[in-house]
Design a protein around this motif. Sequence first.
Motif, PDB file in Angstrom:
ATOM      1  N   LEU A 162       0.833  -1.194   0.000  1.00  0.00           N
ATOM      2  CA  LEU A 162       0.000   0.000   0.000  1.00  0.00           C
ATOM      3  C   LEU A 162       0.871   1.249   0.000  1.00  0.00           C
ATOM      4  O   LEU A 162       1.828   1.351   0.766  1.00  0.00           O
ATOM      5  CB  LEU A 162      -0.911   0.020   1.226  1.00  0.00           C
ATOM      6  N   ASP A 163       0.523   2.207  -0.866  1.00  0.00           N
ATOM      7  CA  ASP A 163       1.152   3.526  -0.862  1.00  0.00           C
ATOM      8  C   ASP A 163       0.161   4.545  -0.310  1.00  0.00           C
ATOM      9  O   ASP A 163      -1.044   4.291  -0.219  1.00  0.00           O
ATOM     10  CB  ASP A 163       1.574   3.931  -2.278  1.00  0.00           C
TER      11      ASP A 163
ATOM     12  N   GLU B 271      10.013   6.821   6.085  1.00  0.00           N
ATOM     13  CA  GLU B 271       9.615   5.474   5.710  1.00  0.00           C
ATOM     14  C   GLU B 271       8.180   5.159   6.125  1.00  0.00           C
ATOM     15  O   GLU B 271       7.538   4.283   5.551  1.00  0.00           O
ATOM     16  CB  GLU B 271      10.564   4.446   6.340  1.00  0.00           C
ATOM     17  N   THR B 272       7.683   5.884   7.126  1.00  0.00           N
ATOM     18  CA  THR B 272       6.348   5.625   7.659  1.00  0.00           C
ATOM     19  C   THR B 272       5.502   6.886   7.572  1.00  0.00           C
ATOM     20  O   THR B 272       5.936   7.953   7.992  1.00  0.00           O
ATOM     21  CB  THR B 272       6.427   5.184   9.135  1.00  0.00           C
TER      22      THR B 272
ATOM     23  N   LYS C 217       6.897  12.647   1.667  1.00  0.00           N
ATOM     24  CA  LYS C 217       6.580  12.066   0.370  1.00  0.00           C
ATOM     25  C   LYS C 217       5.183  11.461   0.350  1.00  0.00           C
ATOM     26  O   LYS C 217       4.601  11.243  -0.711  1.00  0.00           O
ATOM     27  CB  LYS C 217       7.601  11.006  -0.014  1.00  0.00           C
ATOM     28  N   PHE C 218       4.622  11.191   1.524  1.00  0.00           N
ATOM     29  CA  PHE C 218       3.297  10.606   1.623  1.00  0.00           C
ATOM     30  C   PHE C 218       2.182  11.642   1.473  1.00  0.00           C
ATOM     31  O   PHE C 218       1.006  11.283   1.482  1.00  0.00           O
ATOM     32  CB  PHE C 218       3.147   9.885   2.965  1.00  0.00           C
ATOM     33  N   ASP C 219       2.553  12.914   1.351  1.00  0.00           N
ATOM     34  CA  ASP C 219       1.565  13.989   1.232  1.00  0.00           C
ATOM     35  C   ASP C 219       1.430  14.526  -0.187  1.00  0.00           C
ATOM     36  O   ASP C 219       0.682  15.487  -0.419  1.00  0.00           O
ATOM     37  CB  ASP C 219       1.929  15.146   2.164  1.00  0.00           C
ATOM     38  N   VAL C 220       2.146  13.939  -1.141  1.00  0.00           N
ATOM     39  CA  VAL C 220       2.075  14.421  -2.524  1.00  0.00           C
ATOM     40  C   VAL C 220       0.631  14.369  -3.006  1.00  0.00           C
ATOM     41  O   VAL C 220      -0.083  13.386  -2.793  1.00  0.00           O
ATOM     42  CB  VAL C 220       2.983  13.574  -3.431  1.00  0.00           C
ATOM     43  N   GLY C 221       0.188  15.451  -3.639  1.00  0.00           N
ATOM     44  CA  GLY C 221      -1.198  15.584  -4.077  1.00  0.00           C
ATOM     45  C   GLY C 221      -2.032  16.483  -3.193  1.00  0.00           C
ATOM     46  O   GLY C 221      -3.166  16.837  -3.537  1.00  0.00           O
ATOM     47  N   SER C 222      -1.466  16.895  -2.056  1.00  0.00           N
ATOM     48  CA  SER C 222      -2.201  17.731  -1.103  1.00  0.00           C
ATOM     49  C   SER C 222      -2.508  19.108  -1.699  1.00  0.00           C
ATOM     50  O   SER C 222      -1.714  19.649  -2.464  1.00  0.00           O
ATOM     51  CB  SER C 222      -1.380  17.887   0.171  1.00  0.00           C
TER      52      SER C 222
END
Length: 225
Positions: free
Chosen positions: A51-52, A154-155, A185-190
Amino acid sequence: MKAFALLCLVVAVQGRVLDVPEDQSRAVAQRGENPWLVHLRVTRSTGGGLLDTGVGSLIGTSWVLTAASAVQDARFIWIRYGAVDPFRPELVTETSVVQLHPDYSAVTGDNNIALVSINRLVQSTANISPVALAAADSEAPSAGRSCGFGGDGETPGVQLQCVSGDLVVDGNTIVAKGADGILSKFDVGSPLVEDGVQHGVLSSVLGVYLKVAYYRSWIQQVTEI
């Protein structure tokens, strides 16, 4: 050349980004403050079942705007609405229909923007409602509000935080000064929002957003919004 110009812009402002005063408007988001912001969990055809994570914005009753890199090669996308943390959403929907910008390049990062078609009509509540989009001929504001869940590299992070700060505009990109402190990197698209209008889509964790006004005609063509 576009990618090189974007890199130069980031380097030019990065020093100032890191010098943002500690008393700048930065706070844990409260439920209902950003009712358009959605959290994405994505399985990819190229990801071996892992899961991404990404972020997007609800821009109508059946569309989410996000970054192409967040949903490229998506098999399934779980969209979580009204969540200031990913584990307590008000609503979750599942979809797999994605429209990447036709000129998106995964190599250069150019045109890193995408649309996700929701498989149902999302009803507005106190904590869930679409955001207005900047018009094609509009100018970006001098300041804006950036939000992200963050993470340790990483998390993914689990608590939405927001910061308001000055913006640097260059062509079809906007750099939000100080936003890099809450983004991963997990917030791309915000979304980058000011006064209830979305002006940018996060393309880089350094606080670089693509200008919504620049892509408004394509968004309208796909969504009819």
